[in-house]
Design a protein around this motif. Structure first.
Motif, PDB file in Angstrom:
ATOM      1  N   ASN A  65       0.798  -1.219   0.000  1.00 26.72           N
ATOM      2  CA  ASN A  65       0.000   0.000   0.000  1.00 26.72           C
ATOM      3  C   ASN A  65       0.840   1.282   0.000  1.00 26.72           C
ATOM      4  N   VAL A  66       2.167   1.150   0.137  1.00 22.09           N
ATOM      5  CA  VAL A  66       3.026   2.346   0.043  1.00 22.09           C
ATOM      6  C   VAL A  66       3.031   2.891  -1.387  1.00 22.09           C
ATOM      7  N   ILE A  67       2.643   2.062  -2.365  1.00 21.89           N
ATOM      8  CA  ILE A  67       2.576   2.528  -3.754  1.00 21.89           C
ATOM      9  C   ILE A  67       1.306   3.359  -3.903  1.00 21.89           C
ATOM     10  N   ASP A  68       1.430   4.654  -3.755  1.00 26.37           N
ATOM     11  CA  ASP A  68       0.242   5.508  -3.690  1.00 26.37           C
ATOM     12  C   ASP A  68       0.573   6.911  -4.192  1.00 26.37           C
ATOM     13  N   PHE A  69       0.205   7.175  -5.445  1.00 29.75           N
ATOM     14  CA  PHE A  69       0.476   8.487  -6.035  1.00 29.75           C
ATOM     15  C   PHE A  69      -0.230   9.596  -5.268  1.00 29.75           C
ATOM     16  N   GLY A  70      -1.382   9.265  -4.663  1.00 30.59           N
ATOM     17  CA  GLY A  70      -2.170  10.288  -3.985  1.00 30.59           C
ATOM     18  C   GLY A  70      -1.764  10.565  -2.560  1.00 30.59           C
ATOM     19  N   ALA A  71      -0.828   9.783  -2.010  1.00 34.40           N
ATOM     20  CA  ALA A  71      -0.451   9.967  -0.607  1.00 34.40           C
ATOM     21  C   ALA A  71       0.323  11.254  -0.406  1.00 34.40           C
ATOM     22  N   GLN A  72       0.113  11.860   0.762  1.00 40.05           N
ATOM     23  CA  GLN A  72       0.800  13.106   1.091  1.00 40.05           C
ATOM     24  C   GLN A  72       2.299  12.871   1.258  1.00 40.05           C
ATOM     25  N   LYS A  73       2.634  11.733   1.879  1.00 41.51           N
ATOM     26  CA  LYS A  73       4.035  11.376   2.080  1.00 41.51           C
ATOM     27  C   LYS A  73       4.339  10.134   1.270  1.00 41.51           C
ATOM     28  N   GLN A  74       5.361  10.218   0.425  1.00 40.04           N
ATOM     29  CA  GLN A  74       5.737   9.094  -0.425  1.00 40.04           C
ATOM     30  C   GLN A  74       6.787   8.251   0.289  1.00 40.04           C
ATOM     31  N   LEU A  75       6.542   6.939   0.362  1.00 40.86           N
ATOM     32  CA  LEU A  75       7.462   6.016   1.015  1.00 40.86           C
ATOM     33  C   LEU A  75       8.139   5.140  -0.025  1.00 40.86           C
ATOM     34  N   ASP A  76       9.397   4.783   0.226  1.00 39.76           N
ATOM     35  CA  ASP A  76      10.149   3.925  -0.673  1.00 39.76           C
ATOM     36  C   ASP A  76       9.715   2.472  -0.475  1.00 39.76           C
ATOM     37  N   LEU A  77       9.389   1.781  -1.582  1.00 40.90           N
ATOM     38  CA  LEU A  77       8.844   0.435  -1.493  1.00 40.90           C
ATOM     39  C   LEU A  77       9.828  -0.545  -0.866  1.00 40.90           C
ATOM     40  N   ASN A  78      11.026  -0.661  -1.425  1.00 38.82           N
ATOM     41  CA  ASN A  78      11.986  -1.647  -0.919  1.00 38.82           C
ATOM     42  C   ASN A  78      12.406  -1.345   0.508  1.00 38.82           C
ATOM     43  N   GLU A  79      12.559  -0.084   0.818  1.00 35.09           N
ATOM     44  CA  GLU A  79      12.919   0.301   2.184  1.00 35.09           C
ATOM     45  C   GLU A  79      11.808  -0.063   3.161  1.00 35.09           C
ATOM     46  N   THR A  80      10.559   0.146   2.740  1.00 34.18           N
ATOM     47  CA  THR A  80       9.426  -0.173   3.606  1.00 34.18           C
ATOM     48  C   THR A  80       9.300  -1.674   3.820  1.00 34.18           C
ATOM     49  N   ILE A  81       9.567  -2.462   2.788  1.00 37.53           N
ATOM     50  CA  ILE A  81       9.547  -3.918   2.943  1.00 37.53           C
ATOM     51  C   ILE A  81      10.571  -4.341   3.995  1.00 37.53           C
ATOM     52  N   GLN A  82      11.768  -3.770   3.920  1.00 42.76           N
ATOM     53  CA  GLN A  82      12.842  -4.131   4.849  1.00 42.76           C
ATOM     54  C   GLN A  82      12.533  -3.704   6.285  1.00 42.76           C
ATOM     55  N   THR A  83      11.920  -2.539   6.438  1.00 48.99           N
ATOM     56  CA  THR A  83      11.682  -2.012   7.784  1.00 48.99           C
ATOM     57  C   THR A  83      10.378  -2.487   8.409  1.00 48.99           C
ATOM     58  N   HIS A  84       9.393  -2.854   7.572  1.00 50.71           N
ATOM     59  CA  HIS A  84       8.070  -3.158   8.091  1.00 50.71           C
ATOM     60  C   HIS A  84       7.722  -4.651   8.128  1.00 50.71           C
ATOM     61  N   PHE A  85       8.414  -5.476   7.362  1.00 51.96           N
ATOM     62  CA  PHE A  85       7.975  -6.863   7.255  1.00 51.96           C
ATOM     63  C   PHE A  85       8.038  -7.600   8.598  1.00 51.96           C
ATOM     64  N   HIS A  86       8.988  -7.258   9.427  1.00 51.17           N
ATOM     65  CA  HIS A  86       9.122  -7.944  10.711  1.00 51.17           C
ATOM     66  C   HIS A  86       8.500  -7.146  11.861  1.00 51.17           C
ATOM     67  N   ARG A  87       7.780  -6.090  11.518  1.00 52.31           N
ATOM     68  CA  ARG A  87       7.077  -5.313  12.535  1.00 52.31           C
ATOM     69  C   ARG A  87       5.695  -5.906  12.796  1.00 52.31           C
TER      70      ARG A  87
END
Length: 275
Positions: free
Chosen positions: A103-125
């Protein structure tokens, strides 16, 4: 979920991003920004963000002559998603979390998050809200499941979750898409890659969220009668939360303070909430 003052700057910023994506000249950019401002003035705070976006993007398409202003971003997002390594996704819970991270892939989001970085930081959260146990229990007896798609690119992550579900459970899955291009939301065109794992359903909805006021009768019937409904993304949350009496599982990353306040979770949290 009704629009808040903070949503106004987000919608204006979306228009500016479209201007840059289409590489329009300054006078055209000014015209598009002025049109968005006029739409915002004409709508009070009883409207949802997706309803405002519907008017905004329709005007952008009219003024530019481009029916799908974010088409380039959708192609790029799909290519990026297809390159992601999914080997570490081993369980159904993994697949749910992976789909939410998409869901980080979102053109309409106010804050853009990096996909690969988010996978690395969020998958084990851990999830901020995690109703997976209830979901897994319902899957054991469910015969039909409606999966309401969100953004193009993240639908590749949805595909993995759908395939994981159908390998383990005898359930028919209907994948809902928008009725026309709106922001970078998935339509019938982009969703073909999900077949035959799911039946693609054109909802007729022109908003970036499944708004029952715009939905065609066939999709509303499926929505009401399905044993389980999954709604991906903040747009679907904004459109359906407290607007329907039926239970819905909401899957998204909290990407703005308005949704943060509504769901009671901090920005950046993973949400898998049954409501």
């Amino acid at each position: 979920m009704n629009i808040k003052p903070d949503c106004i700057t987000c919608i204006m910023n979306q228009t500016l991003k479209v201007c840059r994506l289409l590489e329009v000249d300054d006078p055209t950019a000014k015209k598009l920004l002025d049109s968005t401002a006029e739409i915002l003035v004409q709508h009070d705070l009883t409207y949802t963000p997706p309803q405002i976006a519907k008017e905004t993007y329709a005007k952008i398409a009219e003024l530019t002559g481009v029916d799908d202003p974010v088409a380039k971003a959708k192609v790029h997002a799909t290519q990026m998603a297809l390159q992601v390594d999914t080997a570490f996704v081993q369980t159904l819970h993994d697949a749910v979390k992976f789909a939410v991270i998409g869901n980080v892939i979102d053109f309409g989001a106010q804050k853009q998050l990096d996909l690969n970085e988010t996978i690395q930081t969020h998958f084990h959260r851990h999830f901020g809200i995690d109703d997976f146990e209830v979901f897994e229990k319902e899957l054991k007896t469910a015969k039909t499941l409606v999966y309401i798609g969100d953004n193009t690119g993240e639908h590749i992550f949805d595909k993995l979750l759908i395939e994981t579900i159908t390998k383990q459970y005898d359930v028919e899955i209907f994948y809902f898409v928008r009725g026309m291009p709106i922001i970078n939301d998935v339509t019938v065109k982009e969703a073909q890659i999900l077949q035959p794992a799911a039946t693609i359903v054109d909802t007729g909805v022109p908003t970036p969220g499944y708004d029952l006021r715009y939905a065609n009768e066939s999709s509303k019937a499926l929505f009401e009668q399905a044993d389980i409904v999954l709604a991906k993304g903040m747009g679907n949350f904004e459109s359906l939360y407290d607007e329907t009496d039926r239970a819905v599982y909401y899957l998204f990353i909290v990407k703005c303070n308005v949704v943060s306040e509504a769901i009671g979770q901090k920005e950046g949290e993973l949400i898998f909430a049954r409501h």
